[in-house]
Design an enzyme around this catalytic site. Structure first.
Site, PDB file in Angstrom:
ATOM      1  N   LYS A 196      38.168  48.848  48.567  1.00  0.00           N
ATOM      2  CA  LYS A 196      36.230  49.493  49.062  1.00  0.00           C
ATOM      3  C   LYS A 196      35.748  48.747  49.142  1.00  0.00           C
ATOM      4  O   LYS A 196      34.563  47.782  48.371  1.00  0.00           O
ATOM      5  CB  LYS A 196      36.052  50.029  47.530  1.00  0.00           C
ATOM      6  CG  LYS A 196      34.839  50.988  47.674  1.00  0.00           C
ATOM      7  CD  LYS A 196      34.065  51.580  45.913  1.00  0.00           C
ATOM      8  CE  LYS A 196      32.583  52.209  46.252  1.00  0.00           C
ATOM      9  NZ  LYS A 196      31.280  51.592  46.538  1.00  0.00           N
ATOM     10  N   VAL A 233      33.279  57.860  43.433  1.00  0.00           N
ATOM     11  CA  VAL A 233      34.183  56.614  43.930  1.00  0.00           C
ATOM     12  C   VAL A 233      35.046  55.469  43.785  1.00  0.00           C
ATOM     13  O   VAL A 233      36.214  55.029  42.903  1.00  0.00           O
ATOM     14  CB  VAL A 233      34.297  56.479  45.214  1.00  0.00           C
ATOM     15  CG1 VAL A 233      34.757  55.236  45.839  1.00  0.00           C
ATOM     16  CG2 VAL A 233      34.137  57.683  46.394  1.00  0.00           C
ATOM     17  N   GLY A 234      33.940  54.635  42.813  1.00  0.00           N
ATOM     18  CA  GLY A 234      34.498  53.443  42.530  1.00  0.00           C
ATOM     19  C   GLY A 234      35.170  54.013  41.082  1.00  0.00           C
ATOM     20  O   GLY A 234      35.838  53.072  40.064  1.00  0.00           O
ATOM     21  N   GLU A 272      35.073  39.245  38.646  1.00  0.00           N
ATOM     22  CA  GLU A 272      34.623  38.048  38.569  1.00  0.00           C
ATOM     23  C   GLU A 272      33.033  38.460  38.895  1.00  0.00           C
ATOM     24  O   GLU A 272      32.442  39.372  39.832  1.00  0.00           O
ATOM     25  CB  GLU A 272      35.457  37.577  40.412  1.00  0.00           C
ATOM     26  CG  GLU A 272      34.608  35.243  40.748  1.00  0.00           C
ATOM     27  CD  GLU A 272      32.976  36.263  41.234  1.00  0.00           C
ATOM     28  OE1 GLU A 272      31.648  35.551  40.414  1.00  0.00           O
ATOM     29  OE2 GLU A 272      32.767  36.096  42.419  1.00  0.00           O
ATOM     30  N   CYS A 306      26.838  33.696  43.049  1.00  0.00           N
ATOM     31  CA  CYS A 306      27.284  34.496  41.564  1.00  0.00           C
ATOM     32  C   CYS A 306      27.144  32.426  41.027  1.00  0.00           C
ATOM     33  O   CYS A 306      27.321  32.976  40.501  1.00  0.00           O
ATOM     34  CB  CYS A 306      28.251  34.492  41.695  1.00  0.00           C
ATOM     35  SG  CYS A 306      29.612  34.108  42.566  1.00  0.00           S
ATOM     36  N   GLU A 402      20.567  36.245  35.755  1.00  0.00           N
ATOM     37  CA  GLU A 402      21.192  36.587  37.045  1.00  0.00           C
ATOM     38  C   GLU A 402      20.086  37.203  37.622  1.00  0.00           C
ATOM     39  O   GLU A 402      19.214  38.274  37.777  1.00  0.00           O
ATOM     40  CB  GLU A 402      22.619  37.689  37.621  1.00  0.00           C
ATOM     41  CG  GLU A 402      22.532  36.552  38.870  1.00  0.00           C
ATOM     42  CD  GLU A 402      24.171  37.018  39.658  1.00  0.00           C
ATOM     43  OE1 GLU A 402      24.831  36.124  38.994  1.00  0.00           O
ATOM     44  OE2 GLU A 402      24.668  37.960  38.785  1.00  0.00           O
TER      45      GLU A 402
END
Length: 499
Positions: A196, A233-234, A272, A306, A402
């Site tokens: 995806k 969908v995820g 990750e 990241c 972040e």
């Protein structure tokens, strides 16, 4: 791949090049459209670049079913020679079409042209070649030797098998790298995949699917590529009972939700996630060189990485001196049209992301940080000026969260012990860097920082054979290298009585 038509939404697998305007999903060997589409924007201009199929749960169910059939009913999982050949074909196709992929990556990702010769495109293509070569020599069986039990000899061994159907969900910032770092080892291991693409960069991922369909012998259903703006969908990919492995790259917040969702079916989960990496400048380092590294690193892909070192830890007595040097270096950063080969920094991916970055900078200043340079929106497109914040509290939001933007937070430390404490003062543990005139001193301090990767005096750890991943809430598992292959394998132990 298949060559006949399958109804009004499926098309033949030949024809359009990877960089063509129309992009289709790949499901069960068919290049398919969807009943609806969503736009993909050029982040350098804000204009619509193209439209991607907006898959729903029906299309996703079809992709999962295709991957399940291909794993259960074909020889893909056991035919090593076929997998080696197909990976070689994919590597060749990517190499042959890299110029089309380069232009698409520049336009959709906002990646400066210079970065496509590295981590945005050409290095990821190398990952496919690496796993094709590794598969030729990697042992799938490990002998544990013989032993005697109650007067009989027993042989014991372990065989490595494909883990099954993989749901691979990627982020927007390095779509070629993230897709191929999941796809290549999964295929090498014998898994089948539903990939995806990120909603912000769907066209790049769809182009990979088209190349697979048009230029490889990968059987139908082994690779399926879908794009969607629908969060359902995820959710379906992470909870479906026919999915055996979930590999996800993205935010830590989303990673937590995926872990929770996958727990109902006890899937193998490989994550990750985010980072807030520290660059530690020791008191004997070359400050001018460190300033250069710090400035150019934080502006790499506009800070949208990241593993980027977004915290700069400096000796308290040299804080102002180093800040001045970094500010001067940031003044040399060129930014603008990413298609221009002289541009170093491109835009942020979206107005939403720029709003987030700008809001965090504003709150940091309100909390007491000093805005040395930057902190400005630049139009048209989604640009944000290279930004330096000094006198940052190590416990503040800007030092802990972040940001995914070209914003560097400078934090003063008192001694080496304090530097280690501040570097480890984070829920993240993805990467970092240490600079010192004494390499052994730098290595000794780096060993005390709890992160998955570390650069010593500018050393580059990023390569297909180097495992990449994090400690703590930066993720679970490793991509690339032999560990990256083993993430997609199960181990089966055998014992047999020797007659």
């Amino acid at each position: 791949m298949r060559s006949q038509d399958q109804g009004p939404v499926a098309t033949r697998t030949g024809g359009e090049a990877a960089g063509g305007a129309a992009k289709r999903m790949l499901i069960d060997g068919w290049l398919m459209e969807a009943g609806r589409t969503f736009p993909s924007l050029n982040p350098a201009t804000g204009a619509v670049l193209g439209h991607a199929p907006d898959a729903g749960t029906v299309e996703t169910e079809a992709a999962i079913a295709a991957a399940r059939r291909a794993f259960d009913n074909t020889t893909w999982a056991t035919d090593v020679e076929l997998r080696v050949r197909c990976l070689g074909q994919l590597h060749h196709a990517l190499t042959e079409h890299k110029e089309e992929l380069r232009e698409l990556t520049i336009a959709e990702v906002g990646a400066p042209r210079v970065t496509t010769y590295g981590a945005q495109l050409e290095e990821p293509i190398g990952i496919v070649g690496y796993y094709a070569d590794l598969l030729r020599e990697h042992p799938m069986t490990e002998e544990l030797g013989e032993t005697e039990i109650r007067g009989q000899r027993h042989r014991r061994w372990v065989e490595k098998e494909a883990a099954g159907v993989v749901a691979a969900i990627t982020a927007y910032n390095y779509p070629n790298q993230l897709a191929l770092a999941k796809l290549a080892p999964a295929l090498a291991a014998g898994c089948t995949v539903v990939l995806k693409g990120a909603p912000d960069t769907p066209l790049v991922t769809l182009a990979l699917g088209e190349l697979i369909a048009q230029h490889t012998d990968i059987p139908p259903g082994v690779v399926n590529v879908v794009t969607s703006s629908d969060v359902a969908v995820g959710e379906l990919l992470t909870t479906h009972p026919d999915v055996d492995v979930v590999t996800f790259t993205g935010s830590t917040a989303t990673g937590r939700r995926i872990m929770a969702a996958a727990s109902a079916t006890v899937k193998k989960v490989f994550l990750e996630l985010g980072g807030k990496s520290a660059m530690v400048v020791l008191d004997d380092a070359d400050f001018a060189l460190c300033a250069q590294f710090a400035a150019f690193t934080i502006c790499s892909h506009a800070g949208q990485g990241c593993a980027i070192t977004s915290r700069l830890l400096v000796p308290r007595a040299r804080h102002d001196e180093i800040v001045a040097q970094v500010a001067a270096m940031l003044g040399h950063i060129t930014y603008g049209d990413p298609a221009d080969p002289d541009i170093y920094m491109g835009p942020l991916i979206s107005e939403r992301q720029r709003d987030k970055v700008d809001g965090m900078v504003a709150r940091a200043v309100e909390a007491g940080a000093k805005l040395v340079t930057g902190g400005k929106r630049i139009d048209p497109g989604f640009f944000y000026s290279p930004t330096l914040l000094a006198d940052v509290d190590p416990d503040s939001e800007i030092a802990q969260e972040e940001i995914f933007g070209p914003v560097l937070a400078v934090i003063a430390y008192d001694d080496d012990e304090d530097a280690v404490r501040i570097a480890n003062n984070s829920i993240y543990g993805l990467s970092g860097a240490v600079y010192s005139a004494d390499e052994q001193r730098a290595i000794a301090l780096a060993r005390r920082i709890r992160t998955g990767t570390l650069s010593i005096n500018g050393g580059n750890y990023f390569a297909p054979n180097v495992p990449f991943g994090g400690y703590k809430q930066s993720g679970i598992g490793r991509e690339m290298g032999v560990p990256g292959l083993e993430e997609f394998q199960e181990r089966k132990a055998f014992a047999a009585v020797i007659a």
